[in-house]
Every structure is written in C-alpha cells, then in structure tokens.
Design an enzyme around this catalytic site. Structure first.
Site, PDB file in Angstrom:
ATOM      1  N   THR A   1       3.639 113.439  89.694  1.00 28.16           N
ATOM      2  CA  THR A   1       2.737 114.359  89.744  1.00 28.16           C
ATOM      3  C   THR A   1       1.909 114.711  88.289  1.00 28.16           C
ATOM      4  O   THR A   1       2.389 114.247  87.375  1.00 28.16           O
ATOM      5  CB  THR A   1       3.230 115.765  90.087  1.00 28.16           C
TER       6      THR A   1
ATOM      7  N   THR B   1       6.399 119.788  86.934  1.00 29.04           N
ATOM      8  CA  THR B   1       6.609 118.293  87.798  1.00 29.04           C
ATOM      9  C   THR B   1       8.262 118.151  87.815  1.00 29.04           C
ATOM     10  O   THR B   1       8.908 118.397  87.067  1.00 29.04           O
ATOM     11  CB  THR B   1       6.251 117.264  87.094  1.00 29.04           C
ATOM     12  N   GLY B   2       8.802 117.989  89.030  1.00 27.55           N
ATOM     13  CA  GLY B   2       9.946 117.780  89.408  1.00 27.55           C
ATOM     14  C   GLY B   2      10.385 117.779  90.763  1.00 27.55           C
ATOM     15  O   GLY B   2       9.443 117.885  91.524  1.00 27.55           O
TER      16      GLY B   2
ATOM     17  N   GLY C   1      10.638 119.600  93.711  1.00 27.05           N
ATOM     18  CA  GLY C   1       9.850 120.847  94.175  1.00 27.05           C
ATOM     19  C   GLY C   1      10.947 121.881  94.576  1.00 27.05           C
ATOM     20  O   GLY C   1      10.472 123.107  94.282  1.00 27.05           O
TER      21      GLY C   1
ATOM     22  N   GLY D   1       5.632 121.256  98.595  1.00 25.01           N
ATOM     23  CA  GLY D   1       6.450 121.366  97.511  1.00 25.01           C
ATOM     24  C   GLY D   1       6.051 122.747  96.601  1.00 25.01           C
ATOM     25  O   GLY D   1       5.414 123.309  96.987  1.00 25.01           O
ATOM     26  N   ASP D   2       6.467 122.562  95.353  1.00 22.01           N
ATOM     27  CA  ASP D   2       6.146 123.549  94.350  1.00 22.01           C
ATOM     28  C   ASP D   2       4.803 123.783  93.753  1.00 22.01           C
ATOM     29  O   ASP D   2       4.276 124.665  93.554  1.00 22.01           O
ATOM     30  CB  ASP D   2       7.200 123.451  93.137  1.00 22.01           C
TER      31      ASP D   2
ATOM     32  N   ARG E   1       6.125 118.768 104.856  1.00 26.06           N
ATOM     33  CA  ARG E   1       6.655 119.435 103.763  1.00 26.06           C
ATOM     34  C   ARG E   1       5.904 119.856 102.627  1.00 26.06           C
ATOM     35  O   ARG E   1       4.922 119.125 102.221  1.00 26.06           O
ATOM     36  CB  ARG E   1       7.845 118.331 103.065  1.00 26.06           C
TER      37      ARG E   1
HETATM   38  N1  ASP Z   1       6.969 118.634  92.179  1.00 19.12           N
HETATM   39  C1  ASP Z   1       6.321 117.844  93.122  1.00 19.12           C
HETATM   40  C2  ASP Z   1       6.687 118.101  94.536  1.00 19.12           C
HETATM   41  O1  ASP Z   1       8.204 118.586  94.704  1.00 19.12           O
HETATM   42  C3  ASP Z   1       6.681 116.333  92.918  1.00 19.12           C
HETATM   43  C4  ASP Z   1       6.480 115.983  91.423  1.00 19.12           C
HETATM   44  O2  ASP Z   1       6.367 116.666  90.626  1.00 19.12           O
HETATM   45  O3  ASP Z   1       6.218 114.695  91.173  1.00 19.12           O
HETATM   46  O4  ASP Z   1       6.099 118.109  95.439  1.00 19.12           O
END
Ligand code: ASP
Length: 336
Positions: free
Chosen positions: A201, A252-253, A255, A231-232, A229
């Site tokens: 991200t 980022t992580g 989510g 995400g966060d 879906r």
């Molecule tokens: N946080 C993002 C998600 O879960 C993924 C990412 O950070 O790459 O959609």
C-alpha cells in the site's frame, strides 16, 4: 518624500514579519510504500534501486510543493499519484488481484485542519483512487463511497477513468496464482507469512507552511482477498487519520487487524488524551497492541512540529521522509 519613506519602511517591516512567520513553520513529509516480508534476501538489488528512485522522486516533488507554500493536500496528492502510477506499488497501476481475478482499489484522505475526510472502496476503473477520495471529501456530503456509485461520482467529477485491463501486471497476477496454489495445497496456509508477501500500500502525510496536516492512503488491498472485501485503508481511524491537534497517520499491513485495533485513531488518541509523543503512541499500538492481536504491518506519521514517526512490526517497510532543508531519506529494511 516622507510618505514614501514611511511606506517603504512599513513594507519592509511587513515583509519581514511575513517571511519570519512562514519560516517559523517547518514543512515535513513522510511516506510509505507498504510493509511485510521486506528483507534484503527477498528484494534483488536492481529492484531495490527502482523502489528507492521512485520514493526519492516522490519525496522531492512533495517537498518542492510544500517549500513553495503549497498546501499539504496538494503535496499528498502529487506524491501518491507518483506511487499509484508506478507498477512497483500495490496501489493504482500495480494493484494486487482478488480471488476472482479482479483489481478492487481503496483510498482515503483526511484533512487535519477541518477533520473532513473522503474515501472510496472497491473501485475498478479509477486510475488514481486518491483523486476520487479527495473529490468525495471536497465535493460530496459523504465520507465513503463504494463500487459503482463511487465510480459514477468520480466520473461526474472529471476524474480519469480507465478500462480494468489498465491494472493488469504480470507480477501481481503470478502472485495471485501462487497464493491460490498454496491455498489449495495447504488449507491452513497463511500467505502473509510467505517470502513473496509484501503489503505494498502507499501513503503520505504532509505538514505545510500553515501548520496543516493532510494524509492520504491508497491500496489494491491484499493478494487473493475475497472480492468485495474492504480493508483498513478507506476506514477513517483504522488505516488513515489526521488531526491538527495531534498528528497525521497512514498505515499499511494486514487490514483486518488494523480495523479491529483502530490503529491510527488510537495513536492520535494516546497523544491527545495521555500526552504521549507520536513515537511513544505508535510504539504502544504497533509493538504492543497489534502484536498481541497477531497483526502485522506498520504506520508512518508526523506531528504538528514536523516530528517524523515510522513504526513497523514486520520484517521491513518501504518508507521515507524529508524535512526542511534536508535531503530525502529512504529506508526499506529494518535499519537501512
Ligand atoms: N492495509 C491494506 C489492506 O489490508 C494492505 C496493505 O497495507 O498493503 O487492504
């Protein structure tokens, strides 16, 4: 003659106050390009150089905008557009694939001065989802629009639309195939533990000469995510948050964990209610709360003084910053 002298002196006085006022405020910019299993062994040198080049270019452009008196919003938009247009990152071109073989993108922005926010999710035809998020914030009554409704709104705002094939990249498609194969052969398989897995991200937080913080985050989500879906990233307070009383933050992580831990708002709340510094607050949330929950990833941010924070509990995180009169700094692995 006397009048001219008085006028000239006043003019110089005003110019002095004005320029000192501007200089008193330090501009700063911090960015990320995703976290995850990012180790020297997993990233060939030639690819590492490419990442460093794009991130340096983004930092220099953003800093230039801020230094010339541009707004933190304009800097964040420009920086994120560069990373969205690069196939290296999981945002815009280069977005990962869902389990249905589609690309569904999420993005959000927040303005620390007004606490206004805008976001889009599940969009498949918007070239730069961050632009659509800004339009939702600026020109709609809403905070979050999804799917076809978000796309129709974006189109009505004159935002660039593309055919869904624009988002195809062989690298991401191969990652999907690999993830599917692993899933089929091992039901308990967790792709986030795989060496190939990088979240990817992109996010940026900027502080401008007026002391305003603005944040943006843009993503394709996670490889092999179930289609539909969310995400966060587009959830205000989870992946994206800004407040001029505290800080601006982009995460980022994984989510699902970042949503359940309400990561970015939690960090801001620890600063606001407990008086923690941005680094202390982020460490509590990223290294204690998230770790206990089993959540992997990181967050970057800055406070109103321009203090930079980049915390992560994964192997690495693409990250960088630039502060007044300094060179851009780009880091990828644990310490370099
Ligand atoms: N946080 C993002 C998600 O879960 C993924 C990412 O950070 O790459 O959609």
């Amino acid at each position: 003659m006397k009048n001219i002298l008085v006028f000239t002196c006043s003019l110089f006085f005003l110019m002095h106050i004005f320029s000192n006022g501007l200089n008193a405020q330090n501009v700063a910019l911090v960015i990320h390009g995703g976290a995850g299993n990012v180790t020297k062994e997993n990233i060939p040198d030639s690819l590492e150089i490419q990442y460093r080049n794009v991130m340096t270019k983004a930092l220099n452009l953003g800093y230039d905008i801020l230094n010339r008196g541009g707004s933190s919003q304009d800097a964040v938009k420009a920086v994120i557009n560069i990373m969205e247009d690069s196939p290296l990152f999981n945002a815009g071109k280069g977005a990962v694939f869902t389990n249905a073989g589609t690309n569904e993108l999420d993005a959000a922005v927040m303005d620390g001065a007004t606490l206004k926010a805008g976001a889009v999710s599940g969009v498949r035809h918007i070239k730069n989802p961050i632009d659509a998020a800004i339009a939702v914030m600026s020109n709609s009554q809403h905070v979050l629009l999804y799917g076809v409704g978000a796309e129709e709104f974006a189109k009505s705002q004159g935002i660039t639309m593309v055919d869904s094939s624009y988002f195809f990249t062989q690298k991401r498609f191969d990652q999907l195939k690999k993830a599917r194969e692993k899933e089929e052969s091992d039901q308990g398989f967790n792709y986030t533990q795989h060496p190939d897995f990088k979240f990817g991200t992109v996010g940026a937080v900027a502080l401008d000469l007026n002391g305003n913080i603005f944040v943006g985050t843009s993503t394709g989500g996670m490889t092999n995510k179930r289609y539909g879906r969310i995400g966060d990233t587009p959830i205000i307070g989870a992946g994206t948050y800004a407040n001029n009383n505290t800080c601006g933050l982009s995460a980022t992580g994984h989510g699902e964990f970042f949503m359940r831990a309400v990561v970015t708002h939690d960090i801001s709340a620890l600063m606001e209610y407990k008086g923690l510094s941005i680094q202390e607050a982020a460490d509590v949330v990223i290294h204690e709360k998230l770790v206990k929950m089993g959540g992997e990833g990181g967050v970057v941010g800055l406070d109103t003084l321009g203090n930079i924070m980049m915390s992560f509990n994964s192997a690495g995180m693409f990250r960088g910053y630039i502060k007044k009169d300094d060179q851009p700094v780009v880091l990828i692995f644990r310490d370099k």
